[in-house]
Write a protein that holds these residues in place. Structure first.
Motif, mmCIF file in Angstrom:
data_model
loop_
_atom_site.group_PDB
_atom_site.id
_atom_site.type_symbol
_atom_site.label_atom_id
_atom_site.label_comp_id
_atom_site.label_asym_id
_atom_site.label_seq_id
_atom_site.Cartn_x
_atom_site.Cartn_y
_atom_site.Cartn_z
ATOM 1 N N ILE A 301 0.582 -1.400 0.011
ATOM 2 C CA ILE A 301 0.024 -0.070 -0.157
ATOM 3 C C ILE A 301 1.364 0.961 -0.467
ATOM 4 O O ILE A 301 1.719 1.800 0.569
ATOM 5 C CB ILE A 301 -0.832 0.188 1.459
ATOM 6 N N ARG A 302 0.802 2.105 -1.197
ATOM 7 C CA ARG A 302 1.540 3.320 -1.210
ATOM 8 C C ARG A 302 0.651 4.517 -1.423
ATOM 9 O O ARG A 302 -0.331 4.071 -2.520
ATOM 10 C CB ARG A 302 2.141 3.202 -2.186
ATOM 11 N N ASP A 303 0.774 5.210 -0.684
ATOM 12 C CA ASP A 303 -0.629 6.449 -0.821
ATOM 13 C C ASP A 303 -1.366 6.288 -0.699
ATOM 14 O O ASP A 303 -2.842 6.297 -1.185
ATOM 15 C CB ASP A 303 -0.045 7.685 -1.680
ATOM 16 N N GLU A 366 17.840 -22.470 -11.627
ATOM 17 C CA GLU A 366 19.579 -22.457 -12.233
ATOM 18 C C GLU A 366 20.655 -22.105 -11.317
ATOM 19 O O GLU A 366 21.418 -21.374 -11.251
ATOM 20 C CB GLU A 366 19.898 -21.811 -12.822
ATOM 21 N N GLY A 367 20.934 -22.810 -9.839
ATOM 22 C CA GLY A 367 21.451 -23.123 -9.038
ATOM 23 C C GLY A 367 21.962 -22.253 -7.983
ATOM 24 O O GLY A 367 22.977 -21.952 -7.128
ATOM 25 N N ARG A 368 20.620 -20.991 -8.257
ATOM 26 C CA ARG A 368 20.954 -19.872 -7.161
ATOM 27 C C ARG A 368 19.812 -19.080 -7.008
ATOM 28 O O ARG A 368 18.758 -19.721 -7.768
ATOM 29 C CB ARG A 368 21.582 -19.025 -7.598
ATOM 30 N N TRP A 369 19.847 -19.034 -5.574
ATOM 31 C CA TRP A 369 18.068 -18.630 -4.966
ATOM 32 C C TRP A 369 18.166 -16.376 -5.045
ATOM 33 O O TRP A 369 19.380 -16.048 -5.295
ATOM 34 C CB TRP A 369 18.598 -18.148 -3.216
ATOM 35 N N ARG A 370 16.835 -16.630 -5.551
ATOM 36 C CA ARG A 370 16.819 -15.525 -6.234
ATOM 37 C C ARG A 370 14.884 -15.029 -5.293
ATOM 38 O O ARG A 370 14.132 -15.778 -4.783
ATOM 39 C CB ARG A 370 16.692 -15.098 -7.668
ATOM 40 N N ILE A 371 15.145 -13.931 -5.512
ATOM 41 C CA ILE A 371 13.704 -13.497 -4.148
ATOM 42 C C ILE A 371 12.368 -13.239 -5.556
ATOM 43 O O ILE A 371 12.684 -12.588 -6.541
ATOM 44 C CB ILE A 371 13.784 -12.023 -4.235
ATOM 45 N N ALA A 372 11.057 -14.216 -5.862
ATOM 46 C CA ALA A 372 10.567 -14.186 -6.730
ATOM 47 C C ALA A 372 9.594 -13.305 -6.947
ATOM 48 O O ALA A 372 8.499 -12.692 -7.462
ATOM 49 C CB ALA A 372 9.903 -15.370 -6.415
ATOM 50 N N ASN A 373 9.038 -12.671 -5.074
ATOM 51 C CA ASN A 373 8.357 -11.890 -4.617
ATOM 52 C C ASN A 373 8.691 -11.245 -3.848
ATOM 53 O O ASN A 373 8.207 -11.692 -2.893
ATOM 54 C CB ASN A 373 6.844 -11.799 -4.965
ATOM 55 N N LYS A 374 7.819 -9.380 -3.489
ATOM 56 C CA LYS A 374 7.931 -9.203 -2.088
ATOM 57 C C LYS A 374 6.842 -8.701 -1.912
ATOM 58 O O LYS A 374 6.255 -7.953 -2.624
ATOM 59 C CB LYS A 374 8.940 -8.384 -1.975
ATOM 60 N N ALA A 375 6.077 -8.234 -1.259
ATOM 61 C CA ALA A 375 5.324 -7.597 -0.088
ATOM 62 C C ALA A 375 5.152 -6.734 0.856
ATOM 63 O O ALA A 375 6.072 -7.934 1.741
ATOM 64 C CB ALA A 375 3.977 -8.367 0.743
ATOM 65 N N TYR A 376 5.134 -5.481 1.116
ATOM 66 C CA TYR A 376 6.010 -4.806 1.977
ATOM 67 C C TYR A 376 4.475 -4.253 2.975
ATOM 68 O O TYR A 376 3.264 -3.611 2.241
ATOM 69 C CB TYR A 376 6.786 -3.664 2.028
ATOM 70 N N HIS A 377 4.723 -3.824 4.137
ATOM 71 C CA HIS A 377 4.052 -3.257 5.253
ATOM 72 C C HIS A 377 4.096 -1.598 5.377
ATOM 73 O O HIS A 377 5.934 -2.076 6.504
ATOM 74 C CB HIS A 377 2.872 -3.129 6.157
ATOM 75 N N ARG A 378 3.767 -0.329 5.413
ATOM 76 C CA ARG A 378 4.654 0.569 6.046
ATOM 77 C C ARG A 378 3.873 0.889 7.434
ATOM 78 O O ARG A 378 2.740 1.263 7.204
ATOM 79 C CB ARG A 378 4.633 1.756 4.727
ATOM 80 N N ARG A 379 4.897 1.326 8.163
ATOM 81 C CA ARG A 379 4.495 1.860 9.174
ATOM 82 C C ARG A 379 4.595 3.300 9.615
ATOM 83 O O ARG A 379 5.959 3.767 10.255
ATOM 84 C CB ARG A 379 4.040 0.539 10.924
ATOM 85 N N PRO A 380 3.772 4.316 9.787
ATOM 86 C CA PRO A 380 4.614 5.547 9.961
ATOM 87 C C PRO A 380 4.761 5.516 11.368
ATOM 88 O O PRO A 380 3.759 5.817 12.392
ATOM 89 C CB PRO A 380 3.729 6.604 8.857
ATOM 90 N N ALA A 381 5.509 6.418 11.568
ATOM 91 C CA ALA A 381 5.756 7.316 12.768
ATOM 92 C C ALA A 381 4.987 7.885 13.153
ATOM 93 O O ALA A 381 3.588 8.444 12.436
ATOM 94 C CB ALA A 381 6.971 8.412 12.394
ATOM 95 N N GLY A 382 4.545 7.631 14.591
ATOM 96 C CA GLY A 382 3.357 8.164 15.074
ATOM 97 C C GLY A 382 2.137 7.368 15.080
ATOM 98 O O GLY A 382 1.346 8.070 15.564
#
Length: 382
Positions: A301-303, A366-382
């Motif tokens: 979630i952004r803005d 292919e012999g190595r680890w990679r990030i397939a997807n990322k999800a994030y949560h932002r906690r603003p200050a206060g």
């Protein structure tokens, strides 16, 4: 209260053998049978006043009881010490009616040998009185309302054990990462909240594994993982230790101490996460391209609106220069769980006034680890 004349112990694994020896040592007449050796269990139960089950799971209980039910003499009591799901315990209680007592065991093989286990016993008054001398010979008896309750309480008790095993594993792994000697770390761990488990498993934790390690197991990784899977199924709630224990050791017959000594996460799994951290630290999107698969998306979630960026769009957010407040920013890998060729991870990022929680799905390709997807949560200050 009449003492049963003969007890048939069906299931002579680690705990079942200890039960049979304990009862025989207390002057009771015991006959044993195990599925791993050819023999007719009907002969074992034909004259028994108590048919005691100590089997791996509910399926084994049903299989054995199907074989012997016609040979169980009138008035004999089925005493089940096996760890099964609550629904399975309730079904067995319905099947055998008043001649069934469910009494799962809390305690190790050593505790059984010493008569120091606890038994959660559920059954009607008359059959309970019949098996009471047997239960008293094994340890301390706690009566509970019904078979399903006894089974559920056993799973909850083992859940605390699973948590302690994994907590001790984490402590041992961190001690190794800090360069501490195993004995020195265990000396201190024995003082704290994990002290009892650390002390009981010290010999397993400080000596190289031997060919007899499985034979010496007091409680196996496979059994504890099975119990946590039963708990997850019965509660319909996530039980993370079920998956962690299943992945902890290649030998399910090994003692639970093997799960404590599993190595820390392989560096190869951590490398894409560290490349991701370098991307934030430097502002250079090349590090993100090293960390992620080309097909990866970043979502959150952004803005106030949900965004799902392909990797190119995500990389375009970075200028190639560190943030002006980079010296005050921190990033920490919180958890990594590997399941074969896939893994999950979480990270906490303190960026200025905001704190982010990033959740990653990783794959080995292919012999190595990679990030397939990322999800994030932002906690603003206060």
């Amino acid at each position: 209260m009449n003492k049963p004349q003969t007890i048939a112990v069906l299931g002579l694994g680690h705990l079942g053998s200890a039960i049979a020896k304990r009862l025989a040592g207390q002057g009771l007449d015991v006959v044993g049978w195990t599925r791993s050796i050819e023999g007719d269990p009907n002969e074992a139960v034909a004259k028994a006043d108590v048919v005691l089950l100590c089997l791996f799971d509910g399926a084994a209980c049903r299989e054995v009881l199907d074989r012997v039910q016609g040979s169980v003499k009138a008035g004999a009591v089925v005493l089940n010490t096996s760890t099964v799901a609550p629904a399975e315990a309730a079904e067995l209680a319905r099947r055998f009616g008043p001649n069934y007592v469910h009494a799962p065991v809390l305690g190790s093989v050593r505790a059984m040998e010493a008569g120091a286990v606890h038994l959660l016993a559920a059954g009607d008054a008359e059959p309970f009185d019949t098996v009471r001398p047997v239960l008293d010979a094994l340890g301390t008896v706690r009566r509970v309302g019904d078979a399903a309750t006894a089974a559920a309480l056993k799973l909850v008790a083992n859940s605390s054990l699973a948590g302690a095993v994994l907590a001790l594993r984490d402590a041992v792994q961190q001690a190794e990462e800090l360069g501490l000697a195993r004995d020195e770390a265990l000396d201190v761990l024995e003082i704290g909240q994990l002290g009892g488990l650390a002390a009981r498993k010290r010999s397993f934790l400080t000596q190289p594994p031997t060919a007899s390690a499985a034979a010496d197991a007091e409680f196996t990784v496979g059994a504890l993982a099975k119990d946590m899977a039963l708990l997850a199924g019965a509660s319909a709630k996530p039980v993370p230790s079920a998956a962690e224990l299943a992945d902890a050791a290649g030998d399910p017959g090994a003692d639970i101490a093997v799960a404590i000594t599993t190595p820390a996460v392989d560096e190869a799994v951590l490398e894409p996460l560290r490349a991701y951290i370098r991307g934030h630290a430097t502002g250079d999107p090349a590090h993100f391209r090293e960390a992620f698969l080309p097909t990866a998306h970043v979502e959150g979630i952004r803005d106030g609106a949900f965004v799902s960026w392909p990797l190119d769009q995500y990389c375009s957010l970075f200028s190639g220069q560190p943030a002006v407040d980079e010296a005050t920013r921190t990033r920490r890998i919180d958890s990594v769980r590997v399941h074969g060729t896939v893994a999950s991870a979480s990270m906490t990022l303190h960026h200025g006034p905001d704190t982010f929680t990033d959740i990653f799905l990783l794959v080995q390709t292919e012999g190595r680890w990679r990030i397939a997807n990322k999800a994030y949560h932002r906690r603003p200050a206060g």
